[in-house]
Design a protein around this motif. Structure first.
Motif, mmCIF file in Angstrom:
data_model
loop_
_atom_site.group_PDB
_atom_site.id
_atom_site.type_symbol
_atom_site.label_atom_id
_atom_site.label_comp_id
_atom_site.label_asym_id
_atom_site.label_seq_id
_atom_site.Cartn_x
_atom_site.Cartn_y
_atom_site.Cartn_z
ATOM 1 N N TYR A 39 36.664 -41.641 -82.661
ATOM 2 C CA TYR A 39 37.203 -40.841 -83.770
ATOM 3 C C TYR A 39 36.465 -39.508 -83.911
ATOM 4 C CZ TYR A 39 40.609 -44.029 -85.836
ATOM 5 O OH TYR A 39 41.733 -44.786 -86.068
ATOM 6 N N LEU A 44 40.530 -35.441 -78.888
ATOM 7 C CA LEU A 44 41.468 -36.544 -79.120
ATOM 8 C C LEU A 44 42.055 -36.451 -80.527
ATOM 9 C CD1 LEU A 44 42.877 -39.154 -78.387
ATOM 10 C CD2 LEU A 44 40.777 -40.402 -78.894
ATOM 11 N N THR A 45 41.237 -36.081 -81.501
ATOM 12 C CA THR A 45 41.731 -35.920 -82.872
ATOM 13 C C THR A 45 42.840 -34.877 -82.923
ATOM 14 O OG1 THR A 45 39.580 -36.528 -83.791
ATOM 15 C CG2 THR A 45 41.066 -35.311 -85.234
ATOM 16 N N VAL A 48 45.993 -36.362 -81.496
ATOM 17 C CA VAL A 48 46.612 -37.321 -82.421
ATOM 18 C C VAL A 48 47.286 -36.585 -83.578
ATOM 19 C CG1 VAL A 48 46.159 -39.169 -84.080
ATOM 20 C CG2 VAL A 48 45.076 -39.228 -81.836
ATOM 21 N N ARG A 61 45.078 -43.937 -79.911
ATOM 22 C CA ARG A 61 43.641 -43.694 -80.071
ATOM 23 C C ARG A 61 42.904 -45.030 -80.236
ATOM 24 N NH1 ARG A 61 41.792 -39.510 -84.486
ATOM 25 N NH2 ARG A 61 43.177 -40.782 -85.769
#
Length: 201
Positions: A39, A44-45, A48, A61
């Protein structure tokens, strides 16, 4: 940040077939640590938040967290293996190539958390988790404030609901089309008119 050694690794103790912790609390803390590390990965955040992986980007995720945890079902894991797993997952699930060292940093963080948990040191994981829960609480309260009537256009929500109500009867009309009787006589292959029985509604 200190230089990361991609070859840094952990190995199962002699007689052990995998790196997974036998103690439930340790394993739970480690899994929490992996999730918090994933997270924390800004790339990646972003993927997403922008739904680059489709409507189930959030679930993807969590799935990535799961596959990183599963790496420790083996006898040896190094930072580079975690990095490569993350990079492949980004390409496969989000169609995104990461060309910086962010995945390496997350891999090193996962490795650090594993060693911490092995030594029963949970402070770093708990601190990251507390920060994350505070952030989620702030995000939720902001969302609650924005939900409601638009002050610039107070009738917008009313008109939308009216439109939805208007659309419902049309759906019923479409259903009636399917059960209507044929308009004219039905003639069979030999030229005879077939007697039709009326269906009761």
């Amino acid at each position: 940040m200190n230089a990361i050694d991609p070859t840094d690794y952990v190995e199962a103790e002699e007689g052990q077939l995998y790196l997974r912790f036998g103690d439930d609390k340790q394993q739970a803390k480690f899994e929490l640590g992996v999730c918090m590390a994933i997270y924390k990965w800004e790339e990646l955040t972003t993927a997403v938040d922008n739904s680059w992986g489709g409507p189930k980007s959030g679930e993807k995720r969590d799935w990535i967290s799961g596959i990183v945890i599963e790496l420790f079902d083996e006898k040896v894991v190094d930072v580079q293996l975690i990095e490569e797993t993350l990079l492949y997952a980004m390409v496969d699930e989000f169609d995104t190539e990461i060309d910086n060292d962010s995945a390496l940093e997350i891999g090193a963080l996962v490795m650090k958390f594993y060693k911490n948990v092995r030594d029963r040191k949970y402070e770093a994981i708990d601190e990251l988790y507390n920060k994350w829960t505070e952030k989620q609480a702030t995000k939720t309260s902001k969302e609650k404030v924005t939900v409601g009537a638009d002050p610039n256009n107070p009738d917008a929500s009313d008109s939308e609901s009216d439109d939805e109500e208007d659309e419902e009867p049309h759906g019923d009309d479409d259903m009636d089309v399917d059960v209507q009787e044929p308009a004219g006589p039905v003639i069979d292959d030999d030229g005879f008119e077939l007697v039709q029985t009326r269906r009761r509604r």
